[in-house]
Design a protein around this motif. Structure first.
Motif, PDB file in Angstrom:
ATOM      1  N   ALA A   1       7.563   2.695  -5.394  1.00  0.00           N
ATOM      2  CA  ALA A   1       7.273   1.367  -5.506  1.00  0.00           C
ATOM      3  C   ALA A   1       8.376   0.603  -6.153  1.00  0.00           C
ATOM      4  O   ALA A   1       8.580  -0.934  -5.580  1.00  0.00           O
ATOM      5  CB  ALA A   1       6.258   1.375  -6.594  1.00  0.00           C
TER       6      ALA A   1
ATOM      7  N   GLN B   1      -0.696  -6.161 -10.705  1.00  0.00           N
ATOM      8  CA  GLN B   1      -0.261  -4.813 -10.724  1.00  0.00           C
ATOM      9  C   GLN B   1       0.917  -4.487 -11.244  1.00  0.00           C
ATOM     10  O   GLN B   1       1.267  -3.258 -11.827  1.00  0.00           O
ATOM     11  CB  GLN B   1      -0.337  -4.226  -9.541  1.00  0.00           C
ATOM     12  CG  GLN B   1      -2.066  -4.504  -8.824  1.00  0.00           C
ATOM     13  CD  GLN B   1      -2.915  -3.655  -9.566  1.00  0.00           C
ATOM     14  OE1 GLN B   1      -2.600  -3.005 -10.193  1.00  0.00           O
ATOM     15  NE2 GLN B   1      -3.995  -3.996  -9.475  1.00  0.00           N
TER      16      GLN B   1
ATOM     17  N   GLN C   1       1.837   1.724  -3.702  1.00  0.00           N
ATOM     18  CA  GLN C   1       0.644   2.168  -4.374  1.00  0.00           C
ATOM     19  C   GLN C   1       0.762   3.753  -4.265  1.00  0.00           C
ATOM     20  O   GLN C   1       0.284   4.497  -5.293  1.00  0.00           O
ATOM     21  CB  GLN C   1      -0.564   1.679  -4.006  1.00  0.00           C
ATOM     22  CG  GLN C   1      -0.791   0.268  -4.580  1.00  0.00           C
ATOM     23  CD  GLN C   1      -2.181  -0.321  -4.496  1.00  0.00           C
ATOM     24  OE1 GLN C   1      -3.123   0.424  -4.312  1.00  0.00           O
ATOM     25  NE2 GLN C   1      -2.247  -1.780  -4.935  1.00  0.00           N
ATOM     26  N   THR C   2       0.706   4.203  -3.056  1.00  0.00           N
ATOM     27  CA  THR C   2       0.400   5.746  -2.797  1.00  0.00           C
ATOM     28  C   THR C   2       1.734   6.516  -2.647  1.00  0.00           C
ATOM     29  O   THR C   2       1.799   7.707  -2.665  1.00  0.00           O
ATOM     30  CB  THR C   2      -0.283   5.818  -1.462  1.00  0.00           C
ATOM     31  OG1 THR C   2       0.509   5.255  -0.287  1.00  0.00           O
ATOM     32  CG2 THR C   2      -1.373   4.859  -1.033  1.00  0.00           C
TER      33      THR C   2
ATOM     34  N   MET D   1       0.784  -1.245   0.172  1.00  0.00           N
ATOM     35  CA  MET D   1      -0.111  -0.076  -0.057  1.00  0.00           C
ATOM     36  C   MET D   1       0.959   1.220  -0.064  1.00  0.00           C
ATOM     37  O   MET D   1       0.432   2.307  -0.567  1.00  0.00           O
ATOM     38  CB  MET D   1      -0.907   0.006   1.254  1.00  0.00           C
ATOM     39  CG  MET D   1      -2.076  -0.977   1.128  1.00  0.00           C
ATOM     40  SD  MET D   1      -3.012  -1.106  -0.453  1.00  0.00           S
ATOM     41  CE  MET D   1      -3.684   0.508  -0.620  1.00  0.00           C
TER      42      MET D   1
ATOM     43  N   TYR E   1      -0.055  -8.857  -6.585  1.00  0.00           N
ATOM     44  CA  TYR E   1       1.401  -8.367  -6.835  1.00  0.00           C
ATOM     45  C   TYR E   1       1.845  -8.593  -8.260  1.00  0.00           C
ATOM     46  O   TYR E   1       2.192  -7.555  -9.086  1.00  0.00           O
ATOM     47  CB  TYR E   1       2.174  -8.856  -6.177  1.00  0.00           C
ATOM     48  CG  TYR E   1       3.852  -8.740  -6.264  1.00  0.00           C
ATOM     49  CD1 TYR E   1       4.560  -7.899  -5.738  1.00  0.00           C
ATOM     50  CD2 TYR E   1       4.577  -9.637  -7.118  1.00  0.00           C
ATOM     51  CE1 TYR E   1       5.742  -7.470  -6.031  1.00  0.00           C
ATOM     52  CE2 TYR E   1       5.747  -9.515  -7.479  1.00  0.00           C
ATOM     53  CZ  TYR E   1       6.511  -8.269  -6.698  1.00  0.00           C
ATOM     54  OH  TYR E   1       7.911  -8.147  -7.191  1.00  0.00           O
TER      55      TYR E   1
END
Length: 220
Positions: free
Chosen positions: A95, A129, A88-89, A85, A126
């Motif tokens: 990342a 994405q 992602q942010t 997470m 995982y």
């Protein structure tokens, strides 16, 4: 003092279960200061951070858990989830920096508990994405989906449907969601199928029909 602390812990635990995270947090933090190695207190603080989307803090607590008890699969699973997470942010460079730690955490969870369903779901996500140039792969996602079938056929069908949905193979996703629903019959299986009808196939009447069927079958 021990009795007082235990009473406070139980109070905080009750608040947590009621999802009153803001009220539970300072009580757990006080308990943490008294005993910084109490596993359950640390886990609750990590879970509160996760629920409030404070991924840095969640990763901090989960990392401490896996350091204190390095043979507990769930701690690696939660740590990997918090890192995921954060990735992602945090943007592309964050990342890329975290990729190997995320994968390694989920793989470690599986090495400690070969039947860990959550870690397989996490690895499916995982590999879906992740861009192909840094290791993303439908084939690897399907591998973990196939493993799920052996442990939990319902999760196997749900994961197949999820992969199909990700790649916009909506009719195939529908078939797999229906198989999961027929086999499991949980609220989750009905909701997943209804979401597909409403959001991807643009058939809101079918979505309502699926949810109504669940209500009819579960009348008390």
């Amino acid at each position: 003092m021990a009795i007082f602390s235990q009473t406070n812990f139980e109070k905080a635990e009750k608040l947590f279960k009621q999802e009153k995270f803001a009220a539970a947090k300072p009580i757990f933090e006080s308990s943490y200061k008294e005993n910084p190695n109490q596993l359950k207190t640390i886990e609750y603080l990590g879970d509160i951070a996760s629920n409030t989307k404070d991924w840095d803090k969640a990763a901090f607590y989960y990392e401490k858990l896996k350091t204190l008890k390095p043979n507990e699969a769930d701690y690696y699973y939660k740590y990997g989830g918090a890192l995921g997470m954060r990735a992602q942010t945090g943007g592309k460079w964050v990342a890329i920096k975290l990729i190997s730690d995320i994968r390694g955490s989920f793989e470690k969870a599986l090495s400690l508990n070969p039947n860990h369903i959550g870690a397989r779901w996490a690895l499916i996500e995982y590999y879906l994405q992740l861009p192909a140039f840094v290791g993303g792969s439908e084939r690897k996602a399907q591998r973990y989906s196939n493993e799920l079938f052996k442990i939990s056929p319902v999760d196997g069908y749900l994961s197949k449907a999820h992969i199909d949905e990700y790649f916009k193979r909506y009719k195939s996703a529908e078939k797999n969601y229906i198989k999961a629903l027929q086999m499991g019959g949980s609220k989750n299986t009905y909701q997943r199928l209804a979401d597909l009808y409403r959001e991807k196939l643009h058939q809101p009447e079918k979505a309502l029909q699926v949810l109504q069927e669940y209500k009819e079958k579960n009348k008390s």
